[in-house]
Design a protein around this motif. Structure first.
Motif, PDB file in Angstrom:
ATOM      1  N   PRO A  10      47.271  -5.623  29.514  1.00  0.00           N
ATOM      2  CA  PRO A  10      47.066  -4.168  29.441  1.00  0.00           C
ATOM      3  C   PRO A  10      46.519  -3.580  30.737  1.00  0.00           C
ATOM      4  CG  PRO A  10      46.272  -5.242  27.446  1.00  0.00           C
ATOM      5  CD  PRO A  10      46.612  -6.334  28.417  1.00  0.00           C
ATOM      6  N   SER A  11      45.699  -4.342  31.462  1.00  0.00           N
ATOM      7  CA  SER A  11      45.120  -3.816  32.705  1.00  0.00           C
ATOM      8  C   SER A  11      46.212  -3.513  33.726  1.00  0.00           C
ATOM      9  CB  SER A  11      44.116  -4.803  33.290  1.00  0.00           C
ATOM     10  OG  SER A  11      44.734  -6.039  33.593  1.00  0.00           O
ATOM     11  N   TYR A  12      47.226  -4.381  33.804  1.00  0.00           N
ATOM     12  CA  TYR A  12      48.340  -4.150  34.732  1.00  0.00           C
ATOM     13  C   TYR A  12      49.173  -2.956  34.263  1.00  0.00           C
ATOM     14  CZ  TYR A  12      52.814  -4.692  37.093  1.00  0.00           C
ATOM     15  OH  TYR A  12      53.963  -4.453  37.821  1.00  0.00           O
ATOM     16  N   ILE A  13      49.550  -2.960  32.989  1.00  0.00           N
ATOM     17  CA  ILE A  13      50.397  -1.899  32.440  1.00  0.00           C
ATOM     18  C   ILE A  13      49.718  -0.541  32.598  1.00  0.00           C
ATOM     19  CG2 ILE A  13      51.571  -1.034  30.398  1.00  0.00           C
ATOM     20  CD1 ILE A  13      52.703  -3.666  31.507  1.00  0.00           C
ATOM     21  N   ASP A  14      48.442  -0.465  32.254  1.00  0.00           N
ATOM     22  CA  ASP A  14      47.721   0.807  32.328  1.00  0.00           C
ATOM     23  C   ASP A  14      47.590   1.296  33.765  1.00  0.00           C
ATOM     24  OD1 ASP A  14      47.442   0.716  29.602  1.00  0.00           O
ATOM     25  OD2 ASP A  14      45.359   0.050  29.615  1.00  0.00           O
ATOM     26  N   THR A  15      47.290   0.370  34.676  1.00  0.00           N
ATOM     27  CA  THR A  15      47.119   0.755  36.085  1.00  0.00           C
ATOM     28  C   THR A  15      48.407   1.308  36.663  1.00  0.00           C
ATOM     29  OG1 THR A  15      45.378  -0.893  36.427  1.00  0.00           O
ATOM     30  CG2 THR A  15      46.514  -0.081  38.392  1.00  0.00           C
ATOM     31  N   ILE A  16      49.513   0.615  36.426  1.00  0.00           N
ATOM     32  CA  ILE A  16      50.793   1.063  36.984  1.00  0.00           C
ATOM     33  C   ILE A  16      51.180   2.416  36.380  1.00  0.00           C
ATOM     34  CG2 ILE A  16      53.214   0.508  37.361  1.00  0.00           C
ATOM     35  CD1 ILE A  16      51.093  -1.352  38.716  1.00  0.00           C
ATOM     36  N   TYR A  17      51.017   2.550  35.064  1.00  0.00           N
ATOM     37  CA  TYR A  17      51.415   3.796  34.409  1.00  0.00           C
ATOM     38  C   TYR A  17      50.594   4.983  34.921  1.00  0.00           C
ATOM     39  CZ  TYR A  17      52.542   7.229  30.875  1.00  0.00           C
ATOM     40  OH  TYR A  17      52.944   8.376  30.241  1.00  0.00           O
ATOM     41  N   LYS A  18      49.292   4.798  35.052  1.00  0.00           N
ATOM     42  CA  LYS A  18      48.428   5.885  35.525  1.00  0.00           C
ATOM     43  C   LYS A  18      48.754   6.270  36.964  1.00  0.00           C
ATOM     44  CE  LYS A  18      44.580   4.897  32.410  1.00  0.00           C
ATOM     45  NZ  LYS A  18      43.198   4.352  32.274  1.00  0.00           N
ATOM     46  N   ASN A  19      49.025   5.260  37.800  1.00  0.00           N
ATOM     47  CA  ASN A  19      49.367   5.559  39.191  1.00  0.00           C
ATOM     48  C   ASN A  19      50.729   6.224  39.309  1.00  0.00           C
ATOM     49  OD1 ASN A  19      46.959   4.648  40.271  1.00  0.00           O
ATOM     50  ND2 ASN A  19      47.699   2.559  40.585  1.00  0.00           N
ATOM     51  N   LEU A  20      51.675   5.797  38.479  1.00  0.00           N
ATOM     52  CA  LEU A  20      52.977   6.463  38.452  1.00  0.00           C
ATOM     53  C   LEU A  20      52.842   7.920  38.021  1.00  0.00           C
ATOM     54  CD1 LEU A  20      55.491   3.883  36.905  1.00  0.00           C
ATOM     55  CD2 LEU A  20      55.559   4.878  39.197  1.00  0.00           C
TER      56      LEU A  20
END
Length: 281
Positions: free
Chosen positions: A183-193
């Protein structure tokens, strides 16, 4: 004075954004992808390539120049080697030194609508140190692109937005590193996108194909769909990194790539409404 640690500056690049570009590869990454074609860029600390074929001691040739060197008994680095057995992986640049290097290509950039692309490693880890360089490039109307995993803080993203025209997002959805399940990877990428999508910055998505991706197609497709990614560039996983890894003294891990499986994966993406560009370079 801040130093910008760089593994190479490559001129005349035509695959890293529009026009003819100079690509700056920065050292240091917060990921450790086993297929990385720039393994020397992962660790920020200073490293050395060791080319054993240049060592005259291994050829039983005696020289006073080699008295202080313990190689090949140990892999201890001897930077003063006159036979270039040991070569530094990177070079530290000051802001002004890097700007002066990039200025050499200004005419070429303007003639071809090209510019500078920052890659790595993870270039956005250096965002604060790069700001003076980005400001100089922008003041001369030089196009700026980044190639990044986006697995960085939102502050890193926000710092470079005012100067950036395009971003290559290198998605890490391969099972070998398991980020698809974190989740940490998924959340980080989504928020930055989400931050970038509110700007005029062009986003180009890339992903390295490895055979194991085919075992996880549904999860990969669902994520691409959830992130509303409609175009994806697939890169071939190759083993050109092998010689670098060996010279760094690390163990080489071969990653499986099968052309047939790659084509089937691409066909499946297309059938599910995602446009694909395949880059076998």
């Amino acid at each position: 004075m801040n130093k910008i640690r760089i593994i190479s500056i490559q001129r005349g690049c035509v695959y890293d954004g529009p026009g003819v570009r100079t690509t700056v590869f920065l050292k240091g990454c917060n990921l450790h992808c086993p297929w990385c074609c720039n393994p020397e860029s992962i660790n920020y600390k200073e490293e050395w390539y060791i080319d054993e074929t240049r060592c005259i001691k291994k050829k039983n040739i005696i020289s006073n120049l080699c008295k202080e060197c313990m190689f090949p008994k140990t892999r201890e680095i001897y930077p003063k080697c006159p036979f270039k057995v040991f070569e530094p992986v990177s070079k530290d640049y000051t802001t002004s030194q890097l700007i002066n290097e990039l200025k050499k290509d200004y005419n070429l950039f303007k003639e071809t609508n090209g510019g500078v692309t920052f890659s790595g490693g993870e270039p956005l880890l250096h965002s604060a140190d790069l700001i003076p360089v980005l400001k100089e490039l922008s003041s001369n109307n030089i196009s700026i692109w980044f190639e990044t995993s986006l697995f960085v803080s939102q502050e890193n993203i926000k710092e470079i937005i005012p100067y950036t025209q395009g971003i290559y997002v290198d998605l890490k959805l391969q099972p070998q590193i398991g980020y698809l399940d974190k989740p940490s990877y998924i959340d980080t990428i989504y928020k930055n996108l989400s931050i970038i999508r509110k700007t005029d910055i062009h986003i180009h998505y890339r992903m390295v194909f490895t055979d194991d991706i085919t075992k996880n197609f549904k999860a990969v497709f669902n994520l691409l769909s959830n992130w509303k990614i409609q175009f994806l560039e697939i890169l071939q996983c190759h083993n050109l990194r092998e010689s670098k890894i060996i010279k760094l003294g690390h163990k080489f891990q071969k990653i499986q790539f099968t052309e047939k499986l790659c084509k089937e994966f691409i066909e499946s993406l297309i059938e599910n409404g995602i446009s694909v560009k395949y880059n076998s370079l």
